[in-house]
Design an enzyme around this catalytic site. Structure first.
Site, PDB file in Angstrom:
ATOM      1  N   SER A  12       0.865  -1.189   0.000  1.00 24.41           N
ATOM      2  CA  SER A  12       0.000   0.000   0.000  1.00 24.41           C
ATOM      3  C   SER A  12       0.893   1.228   0.000  1.00 24.41           C
ATOM      4  O   SER A  12       1.663   1.452   0.950  1.00 24.41           O
ATOM      5  CB  SER A  12      -0.885   0.002   1.246  1.00 24.41           C
ATOM      6  OG  SER A  12      -1.355   1.318   1.471  1.00 24.41           O
ATOM      7  N   HIS A  37      -1.018  -1.274  -4.437  1.00 25.54           N
ATOM      8  CA  HIS A  37      -2.306  -1.008  -3.788  1.00 25.54           C
ATOM      9  C   HIS A  37      -2.416   0.488  -3.480  1.00 25.54           C
ATOM     10  O   HIS A  37      -1.538   1.065  -2.831  1.00 25.54           O
ATOM     11  CB  HIS A  37      -2.399  -1.839  -2.511  1.00 25.54           C
ATOM     12  CG  HIS A  37      -3.685  -1.718  -1.773  1.00 25.54           C
ATOM     13  ND1 HIS A  37      -4.791  -2.501  -2.051  1.00 25.54           N
ATOM     14  CD2 HIS A  37      -4.051  -0.925  -0.736  1.00 25.54           C
ATOM     15  CE1 HIS A  37      -5.779  -2.203  -1.218  1.00 25.54           C
ATOM     16  NE2 HIS A  37      -5.356  -1.232  -0.414  1.00 25.54           N
ATOM     17  N   ASP A  39      -4.951   3.719  -2.083  1.00 24.71           N
ATOM     18  CA  ASP A  39      -6.032   3.904  -1.103  1.00 24.71           C
ATOM     19  C   ASP A  39      -6.670   5.288  -1.170  1.00 24.71           C
ATOM     20  O   ASP A  39      -6.431   6.134  -0.301  1.00 24.71           O
ATOM     21  CB  ASP A  39      -5.466   3.693   0.315  1.00 24.71           C
ATOM     22  CG  ASP A  39      -5.117   2.246   0.615  1.00 24.71           C
ATOM     23  OD1 ASP A  39      -6.008   1.388   0.526  1.00 24.71           O
ATOM     24  OD2 ASP A  39      -3.940   1.982   0.945  1.00 24.71           O
ATOM     25  N   MET A  41      -9.221   8.017  -0.251  1.00 27.11           N
ATOM     26  CA  MET A  41     -10.121   8.222   0.901  1.00 27.11           C
ATOM     27  C   MET A  41     -10.749   9.599   0.801  1.00 27.11           C
ATOM     28  O   MET A  41     -10.090  10.551   0.377  1.00 27.11           O
ATOM     29  CB  MET A  41      -9.334   8.121   2.206  1.00 27.11           C
ATOM     30  CG  MET A  41      -8.614   6.798   2.399  1.00 27.11           C
ATOM     31  SD  MET A  41      -7.824   6.748   4.017  1.00 27.11           S
ATOM     32  CE  MET A  41      -6.839   5.240   3.841  1.00 27.11           C
ATOM     33  N   HIS A  70      -8.304   0.688  -4.032  1.00 32.13           N
ATOM     34  CA  HIS A  70      -9.249   0.406  -2.941  1.00 32.13           C
ATOM     35  C   HIS A  70      -9.960   1.706  -2.577  1.00 32.13           C
ATOM     36  O   HIS A  70      -9.411   2.525  -1.830  1.00 32.13           O
ATOM     37  CB  HIS A  70      -8.426  -0.171  -1.762  1.00 32.13           C
ATOM     38  CG  HIS A  70      -9.176  -0.307  -0.482  1.00 32.13           C
ATOM     39  ND1 HIS A  70      -8.522  -0.451   0.751  1.00 32.13           N
ATOM     40  CD2 HIS A  70     -10.507  -0.350  -0.205  1.00 32.13           C
ATOM     41  CE1 HIS A  70      -9.428  -0.564   1.710  1.00 32.13           C
ATOM     42  NE2 HIS A  70     -10.634  -0.496   1.165  1.00 32.13           N
ATOM     43  N   MET A  72     -12.160   4.135  -0.730  1.00 27.01           N
ATOM     44  CA  MET A  72     -12.847   4.375   0.546  1.00 27.01           C
ATOM     45  C   MET A  72     -13.594   5.703   0.384  1.00 27.01           C
ATOM     46  O   MET A  72     -13.252   6.739   0.969  1.00 27.01           O
ATOM     47  CB  MET A  72     -11.832   4.390   1.690  1.00 27.01           C
ATOM     48  CG  MET A  72     -11.376   2.967   2.046  1.00 27.01           C
ATOM     49  SD  MET A  72      -9.817   2.875   2.916  1.00 27.01           S
ATOM     50  CE  MET A  72      -8.707   2.873   1.499  1.00 27.01           C
ATOM     51  N   MET A 141     -11.407  -6.655   5.195  1.00 24.80           N
ATOM     52  CA  MET A 141     -10.658  -5.683   6.005  1.00 24.80           C
ATOM     53  C   MET A 141     -10.276  -6.325   7.348  1.00 24.80           C
ATOM     54  O   MET A 141     -11.119  -6.957   7.999  1.00 24.80           O
ATOM     55  CB  MET A 141     -11.502  -4.430   6.275  1.00 24.80           C
ATOM     56  CG  MET A 141     -11.781  -3.551   5.057  1.00 24.80           C
ATOM     57  SD  MET A 141     -10.310  -2.958   4.180  1.00 24.80           S
ATOM     58  CE  MET A 141      -9.459  -2.010   5.451  1.00 24.80           C
ATOM     59  N   ASP A 177      -6.354  -6.729   4.172  1.00 23.17           N
ATOM     60  CA  ASP A 177      -5.785  -5.383   4.230  1.00 23.17           C
ATOM     61  C   ASP A 177      -5.856  -4.862   5.658  1.00 23.17           C
ATOM     62  O   ASP A 177      -6.944  -4.693   6.205  1.00 23.17           O
ATOM     63  CB  ASP A 177      -6.581  -4.477   3.273  1.00 23.17           C
ATOM     64  CG  ASP A 177      -5.958  -3.105   3.098  1.00 23.17           C
ATOM     65  OD1 ASP A 177      -4.914  -2.825   3.706  1.00 23.17           O
ATOM     66  OD2 ASP A 177      -6.551  -2.307   2.337  1.00 23.17           O
TER      67      ASP A 177
HETATM   68  O1  LIG Z   1      -6.819   0.508   3.272  1.00 19.35           O
HETATM   69  C1  LIG Z   1      -5.962   0.739   4.095  1.00 19.35           C
HETATM   70  C2  LIG Z   1      -6.216   1.608   5.270  1.00 19.35           C
HETATM   71  O2  LIG Z   1      -7.550   1.917   5.309  1.00 19.35           O
HETATM   72  C3  LIG Z   1      -4.671   0.081   3.904  1.00 19.35           C
HETATM   73  O3  LIG Z   1      -4.406  -0.323   2.615  1.00 19.35           O
HETATM   74  C4  LIG Z   1      -3.480   0.509   4.722  1.00 19.35           C
HETATM   75  O4  LIG Z   1      -2.627   1.360   4.015  1.00 19.35           O
HETATM   76  C5  LIG Z   1      -2.717  -0.688   5.206  1.00 19.35           C
HETATM   77  O5  LIG Z   1      -1.664  -0.278   5.985  1.00 19.35           O
HETATM   78  P1  LIG Z   1      -0.912  -1.263   7.004  1.00 19.35           P
HETATM   79  O6  LIG Z   1      -1.925  -1.710   8.013  1.00 19.35           O
HETATM   80  O7  LIG Z   1      -0.379  -2.404   6.199  1.00 19.35           O
HETATM   81  O8  LIG Z   1       0.158  -0.378   7.584  1.00 19.35           O
HETATM   82 FE   LIG Z   2      -6.322  -0.469   1.392  1.00 22.15          FE
END
Ligand SMILES: O=C(CO)[C@@H](O)[C@H](O)COP(=O)(O)O
Ligand SMILES: [Fe+2]
Length: 229
Positions: A12, A37, A39, A41, A70, A72, A141, A177
């Site tokens: 990520s 990956h 993210d 948000m 992903h 959010m 999740m 994740d």
């Molecule tokens: O979707 C998410 C957070 O919401 C992830 O993809 C995080 O970025 C994962 O981070 P780590 O827990 O591996 O540090």
């Molecule tokens: Fe994620």
């Protein structure tokens, strides 16, 4: 081509250096990352604001592997087209993002992209049980979404196992994740997950100036997961 259920490590980039995203992506791909990956948000579905379609488009030329996005974002539908055109390969929408999950999946596939569904920890597998033919990946999740660096939730291991049993031999990836590291990776791999997202456990200790640490971190997660199979 037969469905590839081998273990994939998907770093990520939320834990990467945002001032150097292109170089960070090149560094992790050169050292074993299978997917990238991303993210996005929205500050509404989750209490954080991160990446929009412009940034996804900017990093796309640096991604030689597979761009796993992903979302959010709630609702996701108004943005699916923009993230598709930005170059996503997989677009994952949250089952909780509403208002109509199946319509969101149809929109993703209509854009020619692979469609994933993310389930928050309190969202049961039932939400996807009747629409498996319309899904390329289920994201379980293992934290509350919004931030990297949180602690893995062990109660989700059984959910991963039930998800594996539910999808049987269908060509659907199971992604996890949140809090994945060399200690938790074997637990989810053994339960049936095959795409492991890891942010802090990949980027910890490294940098574009010290990229071999990324390689060591990716290898440690992969080796631990594969040893459990
Ligand atoms: O979707 C998410 C957070 O919401 C992830 O993809 C995080 O970025 C994962 O981070 P780590 O827990 O591996 O540090
Ligand atoms: Fe994620």
């Amino acid at each position: 081509m037969p469905f590839d259920r081998s273990i994939k490590i998907a770093p990520s980039i939320l834990s990467a250096d945002f001032a150097n995203l292109g170089a960070e992506i090149q560094a992790i791909e050169a050292r074993g990352a299978d997917w990238i990956h991303v993210d996005p948000m929205d500050g509404h579905f989750v209490p954080n604001l991160t990446i929009g379609p412009n940034v996804v488009a900017a990093i796309r030329p640096h991604v030689k592997t597979f761009m796993d996005v992903h979302l959010m974002i709630s609702p996701a539908d108004p943005y699916i087209g923009a993230f598709a055109k930005a170059g996503s390969d997989m677009i994952t929408v949250h089952a909780e993002a509403g208002p109509h999950l199946h319509r969101s999946l149809q929109s993703v596939r209509a854009e020619g992209k692979m469609a994933g569904v993310a389930l928050n920890m309190t969202t049961p597998l039932d939400h996807v049980a009747d629409i498996l033919d319309d899904i390329d990946m289920i994201l379980i999740m293992t934290i509350n979404p919004g931030f990297g660096g949180q602690k893995f939730t062990h109660a989700m291991i059984d959910k991963v196992a039930r998800c594996r049993a539910m999808i049987a031999d269908r060509p659907i990836h199971i992604q996890v994740d949140g809090g994945i590291d060399p200690t938790t990776a074997p637990l989810v791999a053994k339960a049936g997950a095959n795409v492991l997202v890891a942010g802090s456990a990949v980027f910890r200790g490294g940098s574009v100036a010290q990229p071999n640490i990324y390689g060591d971190n990716i290898r440690a997660i992969r080796d631990a997961a594969q040893a459990a199979l």
